[in-house]
Write a protein that holds these residues in place. Structure first.
Motif, short mmCIF file in Angstrom:
data_model
loop_
_atom_site.label_atom_id
_atom_site.label_comp_id
_atom_site.label_asym_id
_atom_site.label_seq_id
_atom_site.Cartn_x
_atom_site.Cartn_y
_atom_site.Cartn_z
N GLU A 24 0.77 -1.21 0.00
CA GLU A 24 -0.04 0.04 -0.12
C GLU A 24 0.90 1.29 0.07
OE1 GLU A 24 -2.89 -0.29 3.33
OE2 GLU A 24 -3.54 -2.17 2.46
N HIS A 25 1.98 1.03 0.65
CA HIS A 25 2.95 2.32 0.59
C HIS A 25 3.38 2.56 -0.69
CE1 HIS A 25 4.41 2.13 5.02
NE2 HIS A 25 2.92 2.25 4.97
N MET A 58 -4.97 6.61 1.34
CA MET A 58 -4.35 6.96 2.30
C MET A 58 -5.24 6.78 3.54
SD MET A 58 -2.23 10.43 1.24
CE MET A 58 -1.42 10.62 3.02
N GLU A 59 -6.72 7.00 3.31
CA GLU A 59 -7.63 6.64 4.48
C GLU A 59 -7.59 5.10 4.83
OE1 GLU A 59 -11.03 8.62 2.83
OE2 GLU A 59 -10.54 10.69 4.08
N HIS A 60 -7.68 4.39 3.74
CA HIS A 60 -7.90 3.13 3.85
C HIS A 60 -6.63 2.38 4.49
CE1 HIS A 60 -8.38 -1.36 2.59
NE2 HIS A 60 -7.13 -1.13 2.31
N HIS A 61 -5.34 3.01 4.05
CA HIS A 61 -4.22 2.45 4.57
C HIS A 61 -4.16 2.96 6.33
CE1 HIS A 61 0.06 1.21 4.86
NE2 HIS A 61 0.18 2.35 5.55
N HIS A 62 -4.51 4.03 6.34
CA HIS A 62 -4.54 4.80 7.77
C HIS A 62 -5.45 3.69 8.84
CE1 HIS A 62 -5.90 6.87 11.28
NE2 HIS A 62 -4.83 7.36 11.40
N ASP A 63 -6.62 3.22 8.21
CA ASP A 63 -7.46 2.36 9.01
C ASP A 63 -6.74 0.85 9.01
OD1 ASP A 63 -9.31 4.31 9.16
OD2 ASP A 63 -10.49 3.65 7.28
N ARG A 64 -6.18 0.50 8.07
CA ARG A 64 -5.48 -0.98 8.14
C ARG A 64 -4.26 -0.80 9.04
NH1 ARG A 64 -5.22 -5.31 5.65
NH2 ARG A 64 -3.15 -4.83 4.78
N GLU A 65 -3.54 0.11 9.12
CA GLU A 65 -2.70 0.33 10.14
C GLU A 65 -3.12 0.21 11.61
OE1 GLU A 65 0.17 3.55 9.31
OE2 GLU A 65 1.31 2.23 8.17
N GLU A 66 -4.20 1.19 11.68
CA GLU A 66 -4.97 0.91 13.06
C GLU A 66 -5.36 -0.26 13.41
OE1 GLU A 66 -5.67 3.65 15.28
OE2 GLU A 66 -4.25 4.93 14.38
#
Length: 109
Positions: A24-25, A58-66
């Motif tokens: 994702e990065h 970015m929103e999806h990635h942030h949610d997955r990191e959380e």
């Protein structure tokens, strides 16, 4: 700190979730390059269309990191709590020592 934390967590975490987050990065970097190309070309009519997928990624990635990364990080580091706290304290002490001193105000009247 993320650049230091991530390898330590990856070394103790299942490869699938962390590999997916790294992928994702790469996708976010590609979307940023696309947006940069649009901005450099002053293609204002395409700017919002290029911005929307970046924001969504970015929103999806942030949610997955959380949901994925941070719980794994907590679990991976739990057994090393004392060492992590010590390193953070050393980091904070080093950062405080590097703060510039403020010269006293001298009234030159």
């Amino acid at each position: 700190m993320g650049e230091r934390l991530s390898p330590r967590v990856r070394s103790q975490a299942p490869a699938g979730p962390t590999a997916s987050l790294r992928d994702e990065h790469g996708e976010i970097r590609r979307l940023l390059r696309d947006l940069d190309t649009v901005a450099e070309g002053r293609q204002s009519e395409h700017f919002l269309a290029s911005l929307a997928p970046l924001i969504a990624a970015m929103e999806h990635h942030h949610d997955r990191e959380e949901e994925v990364f941070l719980p794994m990080a907590g679990h991976a580091l739990l057994g090393k709590r004392e060492a992590v706290v010590k390193r953070l304290e050393e980091f904070e002490a080093g950062a405080a020592a590097k703060e510039p001193e403020v010269a006293p105000h001298v009234d030159r009247r």
